[in-house]
Motif scaffolding. Structure first.
Motif, mmCIF file in Angstrom:
data_model
loop_
_atom_site.group_PDB
_atom_site.id
_atom_site.type_symbol
_atom_site.label_atom_id
_atom_site.label_comp_id
_atom_site.label_asym_id
_atom_site.label_seq_id
_atom_site.Cartn_x
_atom_site.Cartn_y
_atom_site.Cartn_z
ATOM 1 N N GLU A 31 0.832 -1.205 0.000
ATOM 2 C CA GLU A 31 0.000 0.000 0.000
ATOM 3 C C GLU A 31 0.870 1.260 0.000
ATOM 4 O O GLU A 31 0.559 2.238 -0.680
ATOM 5 C CB GLU A 31 -0.941 -0.006 1.204
ATOM 6 C CG GLU A 31 -1.935 1.130 1.197
ATOM 7 C CD GLU A 31 -2.918 1.075 2.357
ATOM 8 O OE1 GLU A 31 -3.898 1.832 2.296
ATOM 9 O OE2 GLU A 31 -2.719 0.288 3.310
ATOM 10 N N ASP A 32 1.989 1.228 0.748
ATOM 11 C CA ASP A 32 2.935 2.355 0.727
ATOM 12 C C ASP A 32 3.480 2.560 -0.684
ATOM 13 O O ASP A 32 3.601 3.694 -1.165
ATOM 14 C CB ASP A 32 4.109 2.112 1.686
ATOM 15 C CG ASP A 32 3.708 2.066 3.146
ATOM 16 O OD1 ASP A 32 2.686 2.684 3.517
ATOM 17 O OD2 ASP A 32 4.424 1.387 3.927
ATOM 18 N N LEU A 33 3.824 1.439 -1.332
ATOM 19 C CA LEU A 33 4.359 1.531 -2.693
ATOM 20 C C LEU A 33 3.299 2.082 -3.653
ATOM 21 O O LEU A 33 3.627 2.843 -4.564
ATOM 22 C CB LEU A 33 4.858 0.166 -3.168
ATOM 23 C CG LEU A 33 6.143 -0.334 -2.504
ATOM 24 C CD1 LEU A 33 6.433 -1.773 -2.905
ATOM 25 C CD2 LEU A 33 7.322 0.566 -2.848
ATOM 26 N N GLU A 34 2.048 1.696 -3.451
ATOM 27 C CA GLU A 34 0.958 2.215 -4.288
ATOM 28 C C GLU A 34 0.936 3.740 -4.239
ATOM 29 O O GLU A 34 0.809 4.403 -5.276
ATOM 30 C CB GLU A 34 -0.379 1.657 -3.809
ATOM 31 C CG GLU A 34 -1.582 2.191 -4.563
ATOM 32 C CD GLU A 34 -2.907 1.592 -4.113
ATOM 33 O OE1 GLU A 34 -3.941 2.183 -4.484
ATOM 34 O OE2 GLU A 34 -2.928 0.567 -3.423
ATOM 35 N N LYS A 35 1.069 4.289 -3.053
ATOM 36 C CA LYS A 35 1.050 5.746 -2.892
ATOM 37 C C LYS A 35 2.252 6.401 -3.563
ATOM 38 O O LYS A 35 2.143 7.489 -4.123
ATOM 39 C CB LYS A 35 1.005 6.109 -1.411
ATOM 40 C CG LYS A 35 -0.309 5.725 -0.745
ATOM 41 C CD LYS A 35 -0.261 5.917 0.751
ATOM 42 C CE LYS A 35 -1.542 5.377 1.405
ATOM 43 N NZ LYS A 35 -1.405 5.237 2.841
ATOM 44 N N GLN A 36 3.407 5.750 -3.525
ATOM 45 C CA GLN A 36 4.618 6.338 -4.091
ATOM 46 C C GLN A 36 4.719 6.155 -5.605
ATOM 47 O O GLN A 36 5.267 7.013 -6.292
ATOM 48 C CB GLN A 36 5.849 5.750 -3.410
ATOM 49 C CG GLN A 36 5.946 6.145 -1.948
ATOM 50 C CD GLN A 36 7.195 5.604 -1.285
ATOM 51 O OE1 GLN A 36 8.278 5.693 -1.835
ATOM 52 N NE2 GLN A 36 7.037 5.040 -0.101
ATOM 53 N N VAL A 37 4.204 5.047 -6.094
ATOM 54 C CA VAL A 37 4.339 4.732 -7.521
ATOM 55 C C VAL A 37 3.133 5.228 -8.320
ATOM 56 O O VAL A 37 3.251 5.553 -9.498
ATOM 57 C CB VAL A 37 4.546 3.207 -7.723
ATOM 58 C CG1 VAL A 37 4.607 2.833 -9.191
ATOM 59 C CG2 VAL A 37 5.812 2.747 -6.997
#
Length: 147
Positions: free
Chosen positions: A22-28
């Motif tokens: 989910e963190d990666l979703e926000k960053q990518v």
């Protein structure tokens, strides 16, 4: 870099940094399941997306290029999966596959659900009897053509 090796490095960096999908979703700016499929080499990213993934994981930019290569998809062995979570999906298809197929055919006609023009969402649904996993699959209907 072999697929297993790059996946191991990406997952190790993810764990070390304490980053969730989910963190990666926000960053990518892409869905968490799609990002996981890139990391597991079941999907390919463009260079910008790949650079964002490796940057978020604190890895060298040189690791981005292999994530842009179209992968060999469907890496499960042709045997019944033994991982309990993955097995449940196999079991679900064994029990409900034909009923779902018939319902799809009743509603759409003779065809299939695309796994290419497709999305999948995984959500947690709170329930007093124990939280539930909600999985929503959405694929374009592709009718079989006649010739």
């Amino acid at each position: 870099m072999p697929v297993a090796e790059i996946t191991e490095k990406l997952l190790a960096a993810k764990k070390e940094k304490g980053i969730t999908f989910e963190d990666l979703e926000k960053q990518v700016g892409r869905d968490e399941v799609w990002i996981a499929s890139v990391i597991y080499r079941q999907a390919s990213a463009d260079m910008e997306e790949a650079k964002k993934i490796v940057s978020a994981l604190g890895l060298p930019e040189s690791m981005a290029e292999p994530l842009t290569v179209p992968p060999m998809k469907g890496g499960l062995e042709p045997q019944v999966p033994t991982d309990p979570l993955v097995y449940r999906f196999y079991e679900i298809m064994q029990v409900y596959g034909m009923p779902v197929k018939d319902v799809i055919h009743e509603k759409f006609g003779d065809g299939i659900m695309s796994a290419i023009d497709f999305s999948i969402e995984v959500d947690r649904v709170e329930d007093p009897k124990g939280d539930r996993v909600q999985i929503t699959m959405c694929g374009k209907f592709l009718p079989y053509k006649k010739w």
